[in-house]
Design an enzyme around this catalytic site. Structure first.
Site, mmCIF file in Angstrom:
data_model
loop_
_atom_site.group_PDB
_atom_site.id
_atom_site.type_symbol
_atom_site.label_atom_id
_atom_site.label_comp_id
_atom_site.label_asym_id
_atom_site.label_seq_id
_atom_site.Cartn_x
_atom_site.Cartn_y
_atom_site.Cartn_z
ATOM 1 N N SER A 170 0.539 -1.296 -0.188
ATOM 2 C CA SER A 170 0.312 0.031 -0.115
ATOM 3 C C SER A 170 0.721 0.966 -0.035
ATOM 4 C CB SER A 170 -1.019 -0.595 1.146
ATOM 5 O OG SER A 170 -1.278 1.471 1.613
ATOM 6 N N HIS A 199 -0.956 -1.338 -4.228
ATOM 7 C CA HIS A 199 -2.067 -1.128 -3.486
ATOM 8 C C HIS A 199 -2.661 0.246 -3.100
ATOM 9 C CE1 HIS A 199 -6.248 -2.087 -1.166
ATOM 10 N NE2 HIS A 199 -5.496 -1.174 0.409
ATOM 11 N N ASP A 214 -5.156 3.678 -2.197
ATOM 12 C CA ASP A 214 -6.120 3.912 -1.037
ATOM 13 C C ASP A 214 -6.522 5.441 -1.687
ATOM 14 O OD1 ASP A 214 -5.897 1.926 1.017
ATOM 15 O OD2 ASP A 214 -4.247 2.002 1.288
ATOM 16 N N MET A 259 -9.257 8.215 -0.153
ATOM 17 C CA MET A 259 -10.095 8.026 0.651
ATOM 18 C C MET A 259 -10.405 10.024 0.194
ATOM 19 S SD MET A 259 -7.229 7.373 4.085
ATOM 20 C CE MET A 259 -6.809 5.617 3.886
ATOM 21 N N HIS A 311 -8.430 0.516 -3.914
ATOM 22 C CA HIS A 311 -9.156 0.609 -2.547
ATOM 23 C C HIS A 311 -10.154 2.004 -2.488
ATOM 24 C CE1 HIS A 311 -9.542 -0.218 2.029
ATOM 25 N NE2 HIS A 311 -10.851 -0.290 1.134
ATOM 26 N N MET A 338 -12.336 4.134 -0.142
ATOM 27 C CA MET A 338 -12.740 4.746 0.439
ATOM 28 C C MET A 338 -13.656 5.617 0.707
ATOM 29 S SD MET A 338 -9.554 2.657 3.742
ATOM 30 C CE MET A 338 -8.638 3.160 1.868
ATOM 31 N N MET A 398 -11.307 -6.300 5.358
ATOM 32 C CA MET A 398 -10.460 -5.290 6.746
ATOM 33 C C MET A 398 -10.075 -6.257 8.115
ATOM 34 S SD MET A 398 -9.960 -2.361 3.866
ATOM 35 C CE MET A 398 -8.937 -1.666 5.721
ATOM 36 N N GLY A 405 -8.828 3.762 7.544
ATOM 37 C CA GLY A 405 -9.178 5.044 7.644
ATOM 38 C C GLY A 405 -7.429 5.826 7.673
ATOM 39 N N GLY A 433 -0.453 1.398 9.507
ATOM 40 C CA GLY A 433 0.172 1.180 11.220
ATOM 41 C C GLY A 433 -0.724 0.959 12.110
ATOM 42 N N ASP A 438 -6.392 -6.695 4.232
ATOM 43 C CA ASP A 438 -5.927 -4.976 4.250
ATOM 44 C C ASP A 438 -6.591 -4.125 5.801
ATOM 45 O OD1 ASP A 438 -5.049 -2.735 3.945
ATOM 46 O OD2 ASP A 438 -6.686 -2.004 2.358
ATOM 47 N N GLY A 439 -4.636 -4.732 6.080
ATOM 48 C CA GLY A 439 -4.831 -3.751 7.506
ATOM 49 C C GLY A 439 -3.726 -4.950 8.538
ATOM 50 N N GLY A 440 -2.494 -3.939 8.905
ATOM 51 C CA GLY A 440 -1.728 -4.733 9.924
ATOM 52 C C GLY A 440 -1.535 -6.062 9.917
ATOM 53 N N GLY A 461 1.093 -2.235 4.168
ATOM 54 C CA GLY A 461 1.340 -0.803 4.198
ATOM 55 C C GLY A 461 2.584 -0.697 4.650
ATOM 56 N N SER A 462 2.402 -0.207 6.253
ATOM 57 C CA SER A 462 3.900 0.336 6.757
ATOM 58 C C SER A 462 5.049 -0.704 7.538
ATOM 59 C CB SER A 462 3.613 0.434 8.267
ATOM 60 O OG SER A 462 2.560 -0.062 8.733
#
Ligand code: DX5
Ligand code: ZN
Length: 223
Positions: free
Chosen positions: A8, A31, A33, A35, A64, A66, A135, A140, A143, A173-175, A195-196
């Site tokens: 991401s 990816h 994002d 927003m 993606h 949002m 998700m 939003g 990290g 997606d996420g963490g 991402g992170s």
């Protein structure tokens, strides 16, 4: 099928995006994002930036969205040449029609569900979509910590797809890290956004390889 890794660029350097994209050329897709300050509090970028990323990216785009009013805006992102366009079911009035509109522009269509959104009302759409994004954090920001309590939903989705002979990608997606990727994989995910854990430390190319290696080779090939 191999697992798919989608870094991401939310965690990349926005003013050096072309160079950042080159650093992740070994990934399967980027990816992106989008927003809008409404569906989520943050604001990233819109169609003009996505158009430029399509032009300079060495790998395909996994967009993606949002954003609110997905029915109205999602097909436009497909027209820009994204490989896939994913919108939130919570932000669409007519999910089926929007999936079809994205596909009619030649892109794969994905539907995304926030952590608190149940699968059951959307079962019919799993027959139509090319990807389902579960998700694993609240959408939003990057990290955040992986929400383990989303795993039963991934498992239920995988069971439904297998029972019905359906093959959309199952994206999380996420963490996602070298610790959580194998957990999400073991519950049925095969496409991983990070991402992170790609851009947040060290070298993105090495981090992508470390994420792939977090599953032993036989598992990696049994997505
Ligand atoms: C969050 C975004 C994610 C985000 C993930 O709303 O959809 O794609 O970039 O970031 P990490 O991998 O840092 O959790
Ligand atoms: Zn995302």
């Amino acid at each position: 099928m191999d697992i798919r890794l989608h870094p991401s660029i939310l965690s990349a350097d926005f003013v050096n995006m072309e160079a950042e994209l080159q650093l992740i050329s070994a990934a399967d897709a980027v990816h992106v994002d989008v927003m809008d300050n409404h569906f989520v509090p943050s604001l990233t970028f819109g169609p003009q930036m996505v158009k430029r990323i399509v032009e300079v990216s060495p790998i395909p785009l996994d967009v993606h969205l949002m954003i609110v009013d997905a029915d109205r805006f999602a097909p436009g992102y497909a027209e820009l040449g994204a490989q896939s366009v994913t919108f939130h079911v919570e932000a669409a009035a007519n999910v089926g029609k929007t999936i079809s509109a994205i596909q009619s522009h030649g892109s794969h269509a994905g539907i995304a569900l926030k952590p608190g959104t149940p699968l059951e009302p959307y079962l019919d759409f799993f027959h139509q979509a090319d990807m389902v994004l579960i998700m694993t954090v609240e959408p939003g920001s990057g990290g955040q910590a992986f929400l383990h309590d989303t795993m039963p939903k991934v498992e239920a989705l995988r069971a439904y797809l297998d029972d019905h002979g359906l093959t959309p990608l199952v994206e999380v997606d996420g963490g996602i890290t070298t610790q959580t990727l194998p957990i999400a994989w073991s519950h049925g995910a095969n496409t991983f956004v990070a991402g992170s854990s790609v851009f947040g430390h060290g070298t993105p190319a090495h981090n992508i390889e470390d994420l792939r290696q977090s599953l032993p080779p036989p598992e990696r090939n049994r997505a």
